[in-house]
Design a protein around this motif. Sequence first.
Motif, mmCIF file in Angstrom:
data_model
loop_
_atom_site.group_PDB
_atom_site.id
_atom_site.type_symbol
_atom_site.label_atom_id
_atom_site.label_comp_id
_atom_site.label_asym_id
_atom_site.label_seq_id
_atom_site.Cartn_x
_atom_site.Cartn_y
_atom_site.Cartn_z
ATOM 1 N N ILE A 179 -9.138 -17.494 41.773
ATOM 2 C CA ILE A 179 -8.661 -17.854 43.098
ATOM 3 C C ILE A 179 -9.559 -17.222 44.157
ATOM 4 C CG2 ILE A 179 -7.056 -15.901 43.278
ATOM 5 C CD1 ILE A 179 -5.127 -17.767 44.755
ATOM 6 N N GLY A 180 -9.952 -18.008 45.145
ATOM 7 C CA GLY A 180 -10.770 -17.494 46.238
ATOM 8 C C GLY A 180 -12.244 -17.345 45.916
ATOM 9 N N LEU A 181 -12.660 -17.737 44.720
ATOM 10 C CA LEU A 181 -14.063 -17.590 44.336
ATOM 11 C C LEU A 181 -14.853 -18.858 44.657
ATOM 12 C CD1 LEU A 181 -13.876 -15.844 40.849
ATOM 13 C CD2 LEU A 181 -13.886 -14.802 43.107
ATOM 14 N N ASP A 182 -16.125 -18.694 45.020
ATOM 15 C CA ASP A 182 -16.981 -19.854 45.198
ATOM 16 C C ASP A 182 -17.436 -20.357 43.826
ATOM 17 O OD1 ASP A 182 -19.201 -18.284 44.330
ATOM 18 O OD2 ASP A 182 -19.463 -17.534 46.370
ATOM 19 N N VAL A 183 -18.157 -21.454 43.828
ATOM 20 C CA VAL A 183 -18.538 -22.097 42.570
ATOM 21 C C VAL A 183 -19.370 -21.175 41.694
ATOM 22 C CG1 VAL A 183 -19.834 -24.010 41.550
ATOM 23 C CG2 VAL A 183 -18.412 -24.408 43.572
ATOM 24 N N VAL A 184 -20.324 -20.455 42.290
ATOM 25 C CA VAL A 184 -21.199 -19.568 41.526
ATOM 26 C C VAL A 184 -20.395 -18.413 40.927
ATOM 27 C CG1 VAL A 184 -23.170 -18.005 41.641
ATOM 28 C CG2 VAL A 184 -23.224 -20.174 42.896
ATOM 29 N N SER A 185 -19.500 -17.823 41.731
ATOM 30 C CA SER A 185 -18.695 -16.699 41.243
ATOM 31 C C SER A 185 -17.732 -17.144 40.150
ATOM 32 C CB SER A 185 -17.916 -16.071 42.401
ATOM 33 O OG SER A 185 -18.796 -15.503 43.350
ATOM 34 N N LYS A 186 -17.166 -18.334 40.292
ATOM 35 C CA LYS A 186 -16.286 -18.859 39.246
ATOM 36 C C LYS A 186 -17.032 -18.970 37.928
ATOM 37 C CE LYS A 186 -12.844 -21.551 41.807
ATOM 38 N NZ LYS A 186 -12.212 -22.876 41.967
ATOM 39 N N ALA A 187 -18.251 -19.488 37.998
ATOM 40 C CA ALA A 187 -19.043 -19.640 36.777
ATOM 41 C C ALA A 187 -19.317 -18.282 36.135
ATOM 42 C CB ALA A 187 -20.348 -20.362 37.097
ATOM 43 N N LYS A 188 -19.588 -17.261 36.957
ATOM 44 C CA LYS A 188 -19.848 -15.917 36.427
ATOM 45 C C LYS A 188 -18.607 -15.346 35.733
ATOM 46 C CE LYS A 188 -23.467 -14.416 39.642
ATOM 47 N NZ LYS A 188 -23.823 -13.452 40.714
ATOM 48 N N VAL A 189 -17.437 -15.510 36.371
ATOM 49 C CA VAL A 189 -16.204 -14.984 35.788
ATOM 50 C C VAL A 189 -15.886 -15.693 34.480
ATOM 51 C CG1 VAL A 189 -13.703 -14.837 36.093
ATOM 52 C CG2 VAL A 189 -15.224 -14.181 37.957
ATOM 53 N N ARG A 190 -16.042 -17.011 34.448
ATOM 54 C CA ARG A 190 -15.751 -17.761 33.225
ATOM 55 C C ARG A 190 -16.702 -17.358 32.092
ATOM 56 N NH1 ARG A 190 -15.452 -23.184 36.800
ATOM 57 N NH2 ARG A 190 -13.265 -23.063 37.449
ATOM 58 N N ARG A 191 -17.972 -17.205 32.415
ATOM 59 C CA ARG A 191 -18.943 -16.785 31.395
ATOM 60 C C ARG A 191 -18.615 -15.378 30.893
ATOM 61 N NH1 ARG A 191 -23.039 -18.170 33.983
ATOM 62 N NH2 ARG A 191 -23.519 -16.206 35.035
ATOM 63 N N PHE A 192 -18.232 -14.504 31.810
ATOM 64 C CA PHE A 192 -17.866 -13.138 31.439
ATOM 65 C C PHE A 192 -16.680 -13.141 30.482
ATOM 66 C CE2 PHE A 192 -15.219 -9.388 32.257
ATOM 67 C CZ PHE A 192 -16.119 -8.373 31.967
ATOM 68 N N LEU A 193 -15.664 -13.946 30.783
ATOM 69 C CA LEU A 193 -14.471 -13.987 29.936
ATOM 70 C C LEU A 193 -14.781 -14.581 28.566
ATOM 71 C CD1 LEU A 193 -11.809 -15.085 32.587
ATOM 72 C CD2 LEU A 193 -12.116 -12.813 31.586
ATOM 73 N N ARG A 194 -15.634 -15.601 28.522
ATOM 74 C CA ARG A 194 -16.032 -16.188 27.229
ATOM 75 C C ARG A 194 -16.750 -15.147 26.372
ATOM 76 N NH1 ARG A 194 -17.246 -20.985 30.154
ATOM 77 N NH2 ARG A 194 -19.391 -20.276 30.418
#
Length: 342
Positions: A179-194
């Motif tokens: 929530i509240g993340l831009d597209v680039v930050s969302k991608a970083k968080v998703r990659r981190f969680l994977r």
Amino acid sequence: MDADFIELDGVEKVFDVRRRAGFLRRERHQVRAVDGISFRVPRGEMVGYIGPNGAGKSTTIKMLTGILTPSGGRLRVAGIDPSRERTRLAHRIGVVFGQRTTLWWDLPLKDSYRLMHRMYRIPDSRFRENLDRCVELLDLAELLDVPVRQLSLGQRMRGDIAAALLHDPEVLYLDEPTIGLDVVSKAKVRRFLRDLNAERATTVLLTTHDLTDIEQLCKRVMVIDHGRLMYDGALAGLHEVGESERTLVVDLERELPPIEPSPEFAVRVVKVAGPRQWLAFPASASAAPLVARIAADYPLVDLSVREPDIEAVIARMYETGAAAPGIGGTDVGAAPGSRSGG
């Protein structure tokens, strides 16, 4: 224990609330926030736990963390009863609650991490290793000296995710982590969680309204509404049960009659406004062949794909009386009861 790392059997949560029934009189009512939910989550699995606002998601997570005590049923996390052994469980779980932070508001981010270092008694070498990894992958280096109150929502969310992982939890509960993340930050968080799930076999229960989070992170999704488990299975199966549709927004070079691709695509034109057209197609179908056909047959300028709204999917499930096979205690066609909480 690995197969039933998280287990719920007929779990219920009922709240007593008082409502005004006259000038000086109040009546007590029972609100059933969670209504007989049962499921199992094996160790190392990433599961999406979704539903509309007020469905019972946050109430379930609060029971899983020991914040709330179930009104009925049986609940275990790693063999521990959360409400009876909350302190013991706290060392094995990490939690990120959307709009609520676990960080100290007036302290720099790095000071919050130092406090958690002491609270969880994390070995120094392990703390430095985990912190360095989180700082690098979540792009926190420039934020460590910034007071938490000065962080944007997206920055704080990344800071909260790091805080939840410093003590190597076996289970991670995430409430709207992008929530509240831009597209680039969302991608970083998703990659981190994977990577976290793949490298450390961390069990993740994810609640979100962004279905892209689910599609990119989870093979399994559970849907809860009015405190009842309505679906437990693959995301594609959810779309089939709810007969949901994605929307392809097409911008053409000029105004043209409604697009008519081949019948094999099962597409319908929802709206036409000048050179822009909105086409609906089954959410379980790939957009690639449809996009290729339109690009080949029409003067295409731009296009985008809009995901179905989860509330709309669930509403459709109610309308059709549909429910996934094997989900017990889910009277989908019945009138909804009272609900409270997230």
